[in-house]
Design a protein around this motif. Structure first.
Motif, PDB file in Angstrom:
ATOM      1  N   ARG A 165       0.796  -1.237   0.000  1.00 19.90           N
ATOM      2  CA  ARG A 165       0.000   0.000   0.000  1.00 19.90           C
ATOM      3  C   ARG A 165       0.818   1.271   0.000  1.00 19.90           C
ATOM      4  NH1 ARG A 165      -5.327  -1.085   1.326  1.00 19.90           N
ATOM      5  NH2 ARG A 165      -5.579  -3.337   1.212  1.00 19.90           N
ATOM      6  N   GLN A 634       3.302  20.745  -0.782  1.00 16.39           N
ATOM      7  CA  GLN A 634       2.065  20.884   0.007  1.00 16.39           C
ATOM      8  C   GLN A 634       2.421  21.264   1.438  1.00 16.39           C
ATOM      9  OE1 GLN A 634      -0.453  17.417   0.113  1.00 16.39           O
ATOM     10  NE2 GLN A 634      -0.939  17.537  -2.057  1.00 16.39           N
ATOM     11  N   ARG A 678      -7.290  25.861  13.559  1.00 14.09           N
ATOM     12  CA  ARG A 678      -8.259  25.247  12.671  1.00 14.09           C
ATOM     13  C   ARG A 678      -8.486  23.780  12.991  1.00 14.09           C
ATOM     14  NH1 ARG A 678      -7.087  25.744   6.732  1.00 14.09           N
ATOM     15  NH2 ARG A 678      -8.418  23.945   6.719  1.00 14.09           N
TER      16      ARG A 678
ATOM     17  N   GLU B 261      -8.223   5.959   3.102  1.00 10.86           N
ATOM     18  CA  GLU B 261      -7.470   5.964   4.358  1.00 10.86           C
ATOM     19  C   GLU B 261      -8.030   4.963   5.362  1.00 10.86           C
ATOM     20  OE1 GLU B 261      -7.082  10.104   5.464  1.00 10.86           O
ATOM     21  OE2 GLU B 261      -5.250  10.175   4.274  1.00 10.86           O
ATOM     22  N   ARG B 495      -5.386  23.638 -11.062  1.00 12.03           N
ATOM     23  CA  ARG B 495      -4.634  22.843 -10.095  1.00 12.03           C
ATOM     24  C   ARG B 495      -5.396  21.549  -9.765  1.00 12.03           C
ATOM     25  NH1 ARG B 495      -3.744  25.236  -4.205  1.00 12.03           N
ATOM     26  NH2 ARG B 495      -3.197  23.229  -3.298  1.00 12.03           N
ATOM     27  N   ASP B 514      -1.641   4.354  -1.119  1.00  8.07           N
ATOM     28  CA  ASP B 514      -1.373   5.511  -0.277  1.00  8.07           C
ATOM     29  C   ASP B 514      -1.009   6.743  -1.108  1.00  8.07           C
ATOM     30  OD1 ASP B 514      -0.988   6.940   2.086  1.00  8.07           O
ATOM     31  OD2 ASP B 514       1.162   6.578   2.017  1.00  8.07           O
ATOM     32  N   PHE B 515      -0.408   6.521  -2.273  1.00  6.99           N
ATOM     33  CA  PHE B 515       0.007   7.665  -3.089  1.00  6.99           C
ATOM     34  C   PHE B 515      -1.189   8.391  -3.692  1.00  6.99           C
ATOM     35  CE2 PHE B 515       3.930   5.201  -3.068  1.00  6.99           C
ATOM     36  CZ  PHE B 515       4.816   6.184  -2.706  1.00  6.99           C
ATOM     37  N   THR B 517      -3.696   9.290  -2.223  1.00  7.00           N
ATOM     38  CA  THR B 517      -4.213  10.293  -1.293  1.00  7.00           C
ATOM     39  C   THR B 517      -3.510  11.636  -1.480  1.00  7.00           C
ATOM     40  OG1 THR B 517      -2.620   9.703   0.416  1.00  7.00           O
ATOM     41  CG2 THR B 517      -4.714   8.546   0.437  1.00  7.00           C
ATOM     42  N   ILE B 518      -2.282  11.605  -1.990  1.00  8.77           N
ATOM     43  CA  ILE B 518      -1.540  12.864  -2.125  1.00  8.77           C
ATOM     44  C   ILE B 518      -2.234  13.772  -3.131  1.00  8.77           C
ATOM     45  CG2 ILE B 518       0.632  13.865  -2.919  1.00  8.77           C
ATOM     46  CD1 ILE B 518       1.967  11.364  -1.698  1.00  8.77           C
ATOM     47  N   ASP B 519      -2.597  13.201  -4.268  1.00 10.20           N
ATOM     48  CA  ASP B 519      -3.243  14.041  -5.274  1.00 10.20           C
ATOM     49  C   ASP B 519      -4.699  14.332  -4.932  1.00 10.20           C
ATOM     50  OD1 ASP B 519      -1.102  14.574  -7.031  1.00 10.20           O
ATOM     51  OD2 ASP B 519      -1.134  12.485  -7.643  1.00 10.20           O
ATOM     52  N   ARG B 521      -5.733  14.825  -1.970  1.00  9.74           N
ATOM     53  CA  ARG B 521      -5.653  15.898  -0.989  1.00  9.74           C
ATOM     54  C   ARG B 521      -5.348  17.230  -1.679  1.00  9.74           C
ATOM     55  NH1 ARG B 521      -3.249  13.322   3.084  1.00  9.74           N
ATOM     56  NH2 ARG B 521      -5.158  13.181   4.289  1.00  9.74           N
ATOM     57  N   GLU B 522      -4.483  17.154  -2.672  1.00  5.58           N
ATOM     58  CA  GLU B 522      -4.142  18.355  -3.444  1.00  5.58           C
ATOM     59  C   GLU B 522      -5.413  18.936  -4.079  1.00  5.58           C
ATOM     60  OE1 GLU B 522      -1.060  19.654  -3.979  1.00  5.58           O
ATOM     61  OE2 GLU B 522      -1.526  21.087  -5.566  1.00  5.58           O
ATOM     62  N   LEU B 525      -7.582  20.514  -1.490  1.00  2.00           N
ATOM     63  CA  LEU B 525      -7.018  21.794  -1.057  1.00  2.00           C
ATOM     64  C   LEU B 525      -7.344  22.896  -2.054  1.00  2.00           C
ATOM     65  CD1 LEU B 525      -3.434  20.911   0.245  1.00  2.00           C
ATOM     66  CD2 LEU B 525      -5.314  21.869   1.548  1.00  2.00           C
ATOM     67  N   ASP B 534     -10.497  26.903   2.644  1.00  2.96           N
ATOM     68  CA  ASP B 534      -9.107  26.757   2.995  1.00  2.96           C
ATOM     69  C   ASP B 534      -8.447  28.089   2.676  1.00  2.96           C
ATOM     70  OD1 ASP B 534      -6.941  24.860   3.751  1.00  2.96           O
ATOM     71  OD2 ASP B 534      -6.142  25.629   1.875  1.00  2.96           O
TER      72      ASP B 534
END
Lengths: 733, 551
Positions: A165, A634, A678, B261, B495, B514-515, B517-519, B521-522, B525, B534
């Motif tokens: 994962r 980020q 926050r 997650e 973006r 897991d990777f 989640t990075i994009d 999250r981007e 945001l 935000d």
């Protein structure tokens, strides 16, 4: 890549110093004045003792005895030498790390525990690590803590979870020998210089004039003095254990609870609440039929928690087994729900959502026909099996029939019944991120007292509070691990900003930037800090530097070594389904999908000087460079935005643009930064916007005022000095 | 400055609507309300409630001196919003209007108005404090600090949270002259209000959660709207069409994040993640972002319009075309070649987009010094226009001069040859279109060709259709979604889009879970920045740029 990564790390490390400097004026201002005012404060304590007793009737006995002894002590004060730099109350996983780190830094430390034979006991599952928790263990080790080394030394079985994962969620889990674990840790604690141990039940915190801690007072009337006290009371403070409807005061089965301290802290103004947790039954492994059960073996290639290769000693592994709940298990529970504390309604304290009892699982996931249950050995010399996933609040008479509904356990005998424990905790928003309480200077909380669950969470807080307690006594600035530097930082940040009302367990998803907080780079992130603090000795420091150099060199080699064609190229084409161009660097090959360092090894392009862990670091850094860089961006954005400081004297109640709930919560938690604000529960994004606007307009107004003042002063100067000058005419219209 | 359109919108959508600014539009409601006001006996409970409220307000006032001037405030942080602001909210430019409005907003709006307003109704004068019923109009006079009557007004109290700013808002409808309005405003300021900064009412609406950031941005757009299409798109923005899209996209991202997650932490207890629905969901989100991004071009068009240059040889009917299209006699038309010497502009609207037509001098080699300058100008205009209409005469066909002219235009546009061109074959009434087969040989040089007759007006709708297609407007659905995104929102959408594209490729390349989640999250945001959920420095400075606070 290597350079950017390490650059960032140094940036993070430099952040510590920035933030820790916040505390330096505070703590350096009071550099050991304690010898001077000790007598006064003792008398003060005596008065307070009576005051307390008149309020809380059940406590009268303790308080009076405490105050009389303190008067006695007054007479013989010179004879006594019960004076320490740091006192740690509690000898569990938080207490051990706290006492060890404090003593190793050089503080004269006293560890007070209810029972010396129960130091570092694993009352629940004898296991260390698992998702997110393993990162905590690695981080504690990188800082110079002990939990990882002891787990590495006492493991029965080790497995890496979540392999497929992603590197950030990969987790090492060790099943440990509970007896061996406790005795190993006890040996270490006993043999550490600067560290004394004493059996005692602490009932009062001695507080000085300036709301600073001066020591503790025990049930039998002893006073121990220190400018820093760490409380790691676990489940013992007013602990009460439940089996079905029957209950008795106890911290753990067979061990008496600690009484009096909660009331004392309440008198000092602390807010308290109750939590509960539970542990399943233990069965005799000789009565279990393993033949039909699915075995779970340990990994062939064993991984380690510690970065210190001296502790990488392989040993024979034991096997765990998998069984499942059956229809009759579910039926038995459904028929007897009214007999459980939660559903029967006689225990109100909240239990951990992430570690639910079997009845919770069955009620909550109605449509699931079966739940996995793991049978895990508790030691090499004990017959006990831990029945993981099967904790219950049912009365003892129903527990054995319930166990016997599980395949393989049809004829089992039960050695210990499952029980639940209820205990006092102090919602951790009452602590600063250094884990020092906001109310009493020098008083630190760690572990379950802060509302967490788990040995790893406890150890992580323990090492931080131990370090800070020692630094506080030495008049040094306190350290704060920021959220984005580590899981430890994330854990503490969550604790101090959120008003948690259920046991807090570390989860990978709690860390937003976990790709950066991997287990393979915890040493990179934290060992330099550990070195600065004084917990990493020269040998460990050299190991760290050597590893770093090896990895850097290897990355350079991969970048510059080129291949054309050959077996390696052929295999990579096959594995990645991508063509390999002539004179490709090894680095570019490693970046292709599904290509691992092992393939380089196989074709003789690997580097034999590197350990398996080193290779893993190299592989991850290269393979996921793009993601790491993106996450770093980020993170950078977030850090810039969220580390904006909030002035200490903000009057939230006067900010009418904030919602009422936000005003209340912010006044209570008093976050240090916008980021923390926050994350405070009940504060909406709109509230944060309003807060930012208020800050910004304050800033602009202050700026305008400065400009105005400057202008007027210039004008005044101009008027005075060159009254004849034409400048005057141009400035004053 | 003036917020009336927004106000009108607000009135239309508030549950308890009261009269509008413009008597003409609001007579029925107004009358109903005044009947209610004068004749019907008041129910008791609201009155008592309001008296209590007013008492509270009074206490607030007596505690605090709010008579700070404008700008030089130096007290604590609460100044931003605990003060009561006032401003003239109707336009003061141009000839005096019949009615003008002074608006107050803030905790002591009611008590401040109570100090300057004398109700005409005798019943109301009895109490010491003015205690209005929310959303009920009252008639009376405004007096200055010496008790002199300065104007006759209608007072519209809108008590929070049912108001534009969610604070107590009171509007005084005065006579529309600048003198009246300024005297009434002065009286309010003397009674404790502070003059509002530009945009401050909308800022308060934003801060109090009445509008989100993109809605608030649209208020400004609506106020300055010059065409119906612009106003429609701004209004759609305020009503939250775009905001709700952004919110739902963000919620989707967060839902996916949670799903993923949860599996990282509780793998045993969760059913395995099915890839296809996830990929479909991402594809869907990507599509929505793309659709939204398309409106960005439309927004730019709405804001800046299109410039269309009509070029061609002399005497092919360029000026006639301009006149026919703009339905005016803007340009002089004669039989003489080279009549037009300078650039002639005419403004028209094509499907709500403001379009500027530029008639140019016919391009030819000439010795006439005036005409020569005209030709140079024509070429300059051709290089900077958004669309070029190359006009030829149907009777003469494609001539050598036309060919040369085309080359000249094309070589002037060195590099940026992307300006779309339309070949207009004019004077079609004088020659049958069957004679124009040569057109097909030129199809590579032009994006479109249109047959027109400037005399009869034939072909003008075809020309408009061609322009609309070239400007990319045909992709904007005429009904349904009307909102558009502005520059700031556009950047964040890009973006978001990039993050989704990377996410898709991560899934396709079988990069570990897991990777993803990075994009994700981007994307979350970036979307959060659009609605202002935000807050980045950029959003913050945007807010300060728009609302002029604390300067």
């Amino acid at each position: 890549m290597a350079t950017t990564l390490s650059l960032h790390l140094t940036r993070i490390v430099s952040q510590f110093s920035v933030h820790s400097s916040l505390f330096s004026p505070l703590s350096s201002a009071k550099q050991r004045p304690r010898l001077l005012n000790c007598r006064q404060s003792l008398r003060f304590h005596g008065r307070r003792g009576f005051f307390v007793s008149s309020h809380a009737a059940p406590r009268r006995l303790f308080s009076i005895s405490a105050s009389t002894t303190s008067q006695e002590w007054d007479k013989h004060s010179d004879a006594s030498n019960e004076r320490y730099d740091v006192i740690v109350v509690g000898g569990g996983h938080a207490g051990c790390e706290a006492a060890l780190s404090s003593a190793r830094i050089g503080a004269k430390t006293l560890l007070l525990t209810l029972n010396i034979d129960r130091i570092a006991w694993q009352p629940c599952n004898p296991a260390v690590g698992g998702p997110a928790k393993s990162q905590l263990v690695h981080e504690v080790d990188a800082l110079g803590g002990e939990i990882g080394k002891v787990a590495d030394r006492c493991y029965l079985q080790k497995r890496v979870l979540n392999i497929s994962r992603g590197p950030a969620v990969r987790a090492l889990r060790a099943q440990t020998d509970k007896r061996e674990y406790a005795s190993e840790m006890k040996k270490i604690v006993e043999s550490t210089p600067n560290l004394s141990i004493r059996e005692a039940m602490v009932t009062d915190i001695l507080v000085g004039k300036n709301d600073n801690v001066e020591g503790v007072c025990t049930f039998f009337g002893m006073n121990f003095y220190a400018p820093s006290v760490v409380l790691t009371t676990g489940t013992f403070m007013s602990g009460k254990i439940w089996v079905g409807k029957a209950s008795m005061p106890a911290g753990r089965a067979g061990e008496s609870a600690s009484h009096g301290l909660t009331e004392n802290l309440q008198q000092l103004g602390f807010e308290t609440d109750r939590l509960k947790t539970g542990t399943p039954a233990r069965v005799d492994c000789r009565t279990v039929d393993f033949s039909g059960l699915e075995p779970q073996h340990g990994d062939e290639e064993v991984n380690w928690f510690s970065y210190d290769p001296d502790y990488h000693l392989e040993r024979e592994q034991m096997c765990c087994y998998l069984t499942r709940t059956t229809k009759s298990t579910h039926q038995l529970i459904k028929d007897n729900l009214h007999e459980t504390p939660t559903y029967g309604g006689w225990v109100e304290a909240k239990g951990p959502r992430y570690c639910p009892s079997i009845e919770d699982k069955i009620v909550r996931f109605q449509d699931k026909e079966s739940h996995q249950i793991f049978l895990e050995p508790e030691g090499r010399s004990v017959p006990e099996l831990y029945v993981q996933g099967f904790s219950t609040g049912l009365p003892e008479r129903l527990q054995l029939p319930l166990l016997r509904t599980l395949p393989g356990l049809e004829n089992c005998s039960m050695l210990r019944p499952a029980y639940a424990v209820e205990y006092d905790y102090f919602p951790a928003h009452q602590c600063l991120p250094s884990l020092m309480t906001k109310k009493i200077e020098g008083l630190f909380f760690s572990g379950q007292i802060n509302g967490t669950t788990g040995y790893e969470e406890a150890a992580a807080q323990g090492i931080v509070s131990g370090i800070n307690a020692a630094r506080h006594s030495a008049g040094k600035s306190l350290i704060v691990l920021e959220r984005e530097t580590s899981y430890i930082g994330t854990l503490i940040d969550d604790l101090v900003t959120k008003d948690l009302r259920e046991p807090y367990r570390m989860l990978t998803s709690r860390s937003e930037h976990r790709l950066f907080l991997r287990s393979d780079n915890a040493d990179n992130r934290l060992t330099p800090l550990g070195r600065d603090i004084g917990l990493i000795d020269d040998r460990r420091w050299k190991i760290y530097l050597d590893k770093k150099a090896r990895i850097l060199e290897e990355k350079q080699r991969l970048k510059t070594t080129r291949i054309s064609g050959g077996d390696l190229a052929a295999e990579i084409t096959e594995v990645s389904r991508q063509p390999v161009r002539d004179s490709s660097t090894l680095e570019s090959l490693l970046k292709k999908p599904h290509v691992q360092y092992k393939i380089l090894d196989k074709h003789g392009f690997g580097n034999n000087l590197l350990s398996r862990m080193d290779k893993e670091c190299v592989e991850i850094d290269i393979k996921y460079e793009g993601f790491i860089v993106r996450q770093q961006n980020q993170l950078q954005q977030m850090v810039n935005r969220q580390h904006r400081q909030l002035p200490d004297d903000l009057d939230y109640y006067a900010m009418t643009t904030l919602s009422h709930e936000a005003r209340e919560k912010l006044s209570k938690v008093r976050p240090r930064t916008i980021g923390q604000a926050r994350r405070v529960g009940g504060v909406s994004p709109a509230d944060v916007t309003a807060l930012l606007i208020i800050l910004e307009s304050n800033r602009r107004r202050a700026h305008e005022e400065r400009k105005h003042q400057m202008l007027t002063s210039i004008m005044a100067d101009a008027n005075q000095e060159v009254s004849e000058s034409p400048l005057k005419e141009t400035i004053s219209p | 400055m003036a917020l009336q359109p927004a106000f009108r919108f607000l009135l239309r959508h508030l549950p308890a609507t009261i009269s509008s600014i413009f008597p003409k539009l609001s007579i029925p409601v107004h009358r109903k309300l005044s009947i209610l006001n004068s004749s019907s006996p008041k129910p008791i409970s609201p009155t008592t409630q309001i008296t209590w409220r007013a008492a509270k307000e009074n206490k607030l006032v007596s505690d605090k001196d709010e008579r700070f001037g404008n700008g030089t405030v130096s007290s604590a942080e609460s100044v931003v919003n605990s003060s009561t602001i006032a401003a003239i909210v109707t336009s003061l430019c141009g000839p005096p209007a019949a009615v003008g409005i002074v608006r107050l907003s803030g905790p002591s709006a009611v008590s401040i108005v109570g100090r300057v307003f004398r109700p005409a109704s005798k019943k109301k004068r009895r109490g010491p404090d003015w205690s209005p019923v929310s959303h009920v109009v009252e008639y009376g006079v405004v007096v200055d600090s010496h008790g002199n009557v300065i104007d006759e007004v209608l007072v519209v109290p809108m008590l929070g949270p049912k108001s534009y700013t969610r604070e107590d808002v009171v509007e005084l409808q005065c006579h529309g002259s600048e003198v009246c309005l300024h005297r009434v405003l002065r009286a309010c300021l003397d009674a404790g209000a502070r003059i509002a900064e530009p945009g401050e009412f909308t800022l308060r609406a934003f801060l109090n959660g009445r509008l989100d950031l993109s809605q608030a941005e649209n208020v400004g757009k609506l106020i300055s709207a010059k065409s119906v299409a612009v106003a429609d798109s701004a209004l759609a923005g305020i009503q939250g069409g775009f905001s709700s899209l952004v919110k739902s996209l963000r919620a989707q991202c967060i839902k996916l994040l949670t799903e993923i997650e949860a599996r990282l932490d509780f793998d045993d207890e969760m059913p395995p993640l099915e890839l296809n629905p996830v990929i479909d969901e991402i594809r869907g989100m990507l599509q929505e972002v793309d659709d939204a991004l398309e409106t960005a071009d439309y927004d730019k068009l709405l804001q800046s319009g299109l410039q269309i240059a009509i070029v061609g040889r002399p005497n092919v009917g360029k000026s006639s075309l301009l006149n026919a299209w703009s339905k005016s006699e803007r340009a002089i038309v004669t039989e003489i070649a080279g009549t037009t010497r300078d650039i002639v502009e005419a403004n028209i609207s094509v499907r709500g987009i403001p379009v500027t037509l530029l008639d140019t001098a016919g391009i030819r080699d000439t010795d006439d010094i005036v005409e020569k300058i005209g030709v140079e100008r024509s070429e300059a205009v051709a290089t900077s226009a958004d669309v070029i209409l190359m006009t030829v005469s149907a009777t003469e066909g494609w001539t050598l001069e036309d060919e040369k002219l085309l080359e000249r235009i094309q070589c002037n546009k060195s590099g940026s040859s992307s300006t779309p061109g339309v070949l207009v074959i004019n004077k079609i009434d004088c020659a049958p279109s069957s004679l124009c087969d040569w057109v097909n040989t030129l199809s590579s040089s032009f994006n479109k060709h249109v047959f027109t007759s400037a005399v009869s007006g034939q072909g003008i709708p075809d020309l408009e259709a061609a322009i609309i297609e070239l400007a990319g407007l045909n992709r904007i659905p005429t009904g349904g979604r009307k909102w558009t995104v502005n520059q700031r929102q556009c950047e964040q959408l890009v973006r978001t889009r990039e993050a989704f594209i990377r996410l898709k490729s991560s899934i396709e390349e079988e990069i570990p879970l897991d990777f993803w989640t990075i994009d994700l999250r981007e994307a979350a945001l970036a979307l959060g920045q659009i609605s202002g959920e935000d807050i980045s420095e950029e959003v913050l400075s945007n807010i300060f740029g728009k609302f002029c606070i604390g300067k």
